[in-house]
Design a protein around this motif. Structure first.
Motif, short mmCIF file in Angstrom:
data_model
loop_
_atom_site.label_atom_id
_atom_site.label_comp_id
_atom_site.label_asym_id
_atom_site.label_seq_id
_atom_site.Cartn_x
_atom_site.Cartn_y
_atom_site.Cartn_z
N ASP A 1 0.71 -1.17 0.03
CA ASP A 1 -0.08 -0.12 0.09
C ASP A 1 0.81 1.22 -0.10
O ASP A 1 0.30 2.20 -0.45
CB ASP A 1 -0.98 0.11 1.22
CG ASP A 1 -2.16 -0.90 1.00
OD1 ASP A 1 -2.26 -1.18 -0.07
OD2 ASP A 1 -2.71 -1.13 2.04
N LEU B 1 1.01 4.03 -7.36
CA LEU B 1 1.13 3.67 -8.94
C LEU B 1 2.04 4.84 -9.59
O LEU B 1 2.82 4.47 -10.56
CB LEU B 1 -0.20 3.51 -9.26
CG LEU B 1 -1.13 2.59 -9.16
CD1 LEU B 1 -2.54 2.83 -9.52
CD2 LEU B 1 -0.49 1.23 -9.45
N GLN C 1 5.45 -0.15 -12.15
CA GLN C 1 5.10 -0.53 -13.29
C GLN C 1 5.80 -1.18 -14.30
O GLN C 1 7.01 -0.95 -14.32
CB GLN C 1 4.47 0.60 -14.04
CG GLN C 1 4.02 0.60 -15.60
CD GLN C 1 3.23 1.62 -16.15
OE1 GLN C 1 2.13 1.90 -15.80
NE2 GLN C 1 4.21 2.43 -17.00
N ILE D 1 -3.44 -10.56 -7.59
CA ILE D 1 -4.23 -9.57 -7.94
C ILE D 1 -3.72 -8.10 -7.54
O ILE D 1 -3.82 -7.26 -8.47
CB ILE D 1 -5.56 -9.69 -6.87
CG1 ILE D 1 -6.28 -10.90 -7.34
CG2 ILE D 1 -6.54 -8.41 -7.06
CD1 ILE D 1 -7.60 -11.27 -6.39
N LEU D 2 -2.96 -7.96 -6.37
CA LEU D 2 -2.09 -6.69 -6.28
C LEU D 2 -1.22 -6.49 -7.15
O LEU D 2 -1.14 -5.43 -7.55
CB LEU D 2 -1.69 -6.93 -4.80
CG LEU D 2 -2.70 -6.58 -3.63
CD1 LEU D 2 -1.55 -6.95 -2.41
CD2 LEU D 2 -3.07 -5.36 -3.60
N ARG E 1 -1.18 -7.55 -10.29
CA ARG E 1 -1.82 -6.98 -11.60
C ARG E 1 -2.29 -5.31 -11.44
O ARG E 1 -2.16 -4.39 -12.18
CB ARG E 1 -3.14 -7.64 -11.88
CG ARG E 1 -3.71 -7.35 -13.08
CD ARG E 1 -5.00 -8.06 -13.46
NE ARG E 1 -6.05 -7.92 -12.50
CZ ARG E 1 -6.87 -8.65 -12.15
NH1 ARG E 1 -6.41 -10.03 -11.90
NH2 ARG E 1 -7.75 -8.44 -11.12
N TRP E 2 -2.82 -5.05 -10.10
CA TRP E 2 -3.14 -3.62 -9.82
C TRP E 2 -2.00 -2.73 -9.96
O TRP E 2 -2.27 -1.72 -10.29
CB TRP E 2 -3.90 -3.56 -8.46
CG TRP E 2 -4.43 -2.58 -8.28
CD1 TRP E 2 -4.14 -1.29 -7.54
CD2 TRP E 2 -5.51 -1.97 -8.79
NE1 TRP E 2 -4.63 -0.27 -7.48
CE2 TRP E 2 -5.84 -0.59 -8.18
CE3 TRP E 2 -6.77 -2.34 -9.61
CZ2 TRP E 2 -6.78 0.31 -8.42
CZ3 TRP E 2 -7.96 -1.55 -9.74
CH2 TRP E 2 -7.75 -0.28 -9.19
N MET E 3 -1.00 -3.32 -9.54
CA MET E 3 0.30 -2.19 -9.48
C MET E 3 0.99 -2.53 -10.78
O MET E 3 2.00 -1.90 -11.08
CB MET E 3 1.32 -2.83 -8.21
CG MET E 3 0.75 -2.94 -7.14
SD MET E 3 0.24 -1.23 -6.31
CE MET E 3 1.64 -0.36 -5.92
N ARG E 4 0.63 -3.24 -11.81
CA ARG E 4 0.85 -3.09 -13.35
C ARG E 4 2.26 -3.70 -13.49
O ARG E 4 2.93 -3.13 -14.06
CB ARG E 4 0.80 -1.68 -13.98
CG ARG E 4 -0.78 -1.01 -13.91
CD ARG E 4 -0.64 0.29 -14.21
NE ARG E 4 -0.08 0.50 -15.76
CZ ARG E 4 -0.33 1.64 -16.46
NH1 ARG E 4 -0.69 2.64 -16.02
NH2 ARG E 4 -0.07 1.51 -17.66
#
Length: 223
Positions: free
Chosen positions: A116, A120, A129, A153-154, A156-159
């Motif tokens: 957290d 991004l 990224q 999942i995280l 992917r969210w963090m690219r």
């Protein structure tokens, strides 16, 4: 030419094949390792340390972040020394290894807090990224994949580019000796596989990550 009335062709990306085929970076892959427990006998830390030894064997350069003292998100400013340390390590890295215990069917709060604190974007810099990612977990009971699934999942969210392989170590208290070294077993072999695959993916992708994560919608919005 294909009829695409809703597409602004100015922002369509076409690969520069000469650039993509040019020689890549020569320095060792740079890997940041995060673990999700502060216990004195922390099996997630033991697994991260075992992964670090393997990464060195595969020729990588590593850094490991100690989450002790890292504040909860929104309970401190981003200039907190531990937050700055974590963010600087992430910017230095080309790949991450995330290792969490499974607690209440998920990753620990310590693990989630570290992620957290990685935004991004910070100005023109995106700390995660395009970086490659390997996920692993330890469990006190039978084998489970809840933590690694949620870490994916995280990622992917963090690219990030999460590699296909992963490791889940059940009954971790049986898999490490008194010195914290992982014992020989098929579970250990799987960890070797994961670290080998992470280094391979990192070498293949690190000089192409900016191209791979470039998005039409963002190029259009930034104009």
């Amino acid at each position: 030419m294909v009829d695409l009335p809703n597409v602004n062709r100015t922002f369509l990306d076409h690969p520069d094949l000469e650039k993509l085929n040019s020689p890549g970076s020569a320095h060792p892959p740079r890997v940041l390792l995060l673990y999700g427990s502060l216990r004195e006998r922390s099996y997630s830390r033991f697994l991260a340390e075992e992964a670090q030894r393997l990464l060195h064997e595969f020729g990588a350069e590593t850094r490991m972040f100690n989450p002790s003292g890292l504040p909860l998100p929104d309970d401190a400013e981003a200039d907190h020394p531990k937050v700055q340390e974590l963010r600087e390590l992430s910017q230095w890295s080309e790949a991450h290894v995330w290792v969490s215990p499974e607690r209440h069917g998920n990753m620990t709060g310590i693990m989630k807090t570290q992620i957290d604190w990685l935004p991004l974007s910070v100005g023109g810099v995106r700390p995660t990224q395009g970086r490659t990612l390997a996920v692993m977990q330890v469990s006190g009971g039978s084998q489970s994949f809840n933590a690694v699934n949620n870490l994916r999942i995280l990622g992917r969210w963090m690219r990030m580019i999460t590699i296909p392989n992963q490791s889940s170590v059940p009954k971790a208290y049986q898999e490490f000796d008194e010195a914290g070294r992982m014992l020989p077993s098929p579970l250990y072999d799987r960890v070797v596989d994961v670290m080998e695959e992470l280094v391979k993916f990192t070498l293949l992708l690190r000089d192409r990550s900016e191209y791979l994560v470039s998005r039409y919608s963002e190029r259009k919005a930034e104009d």
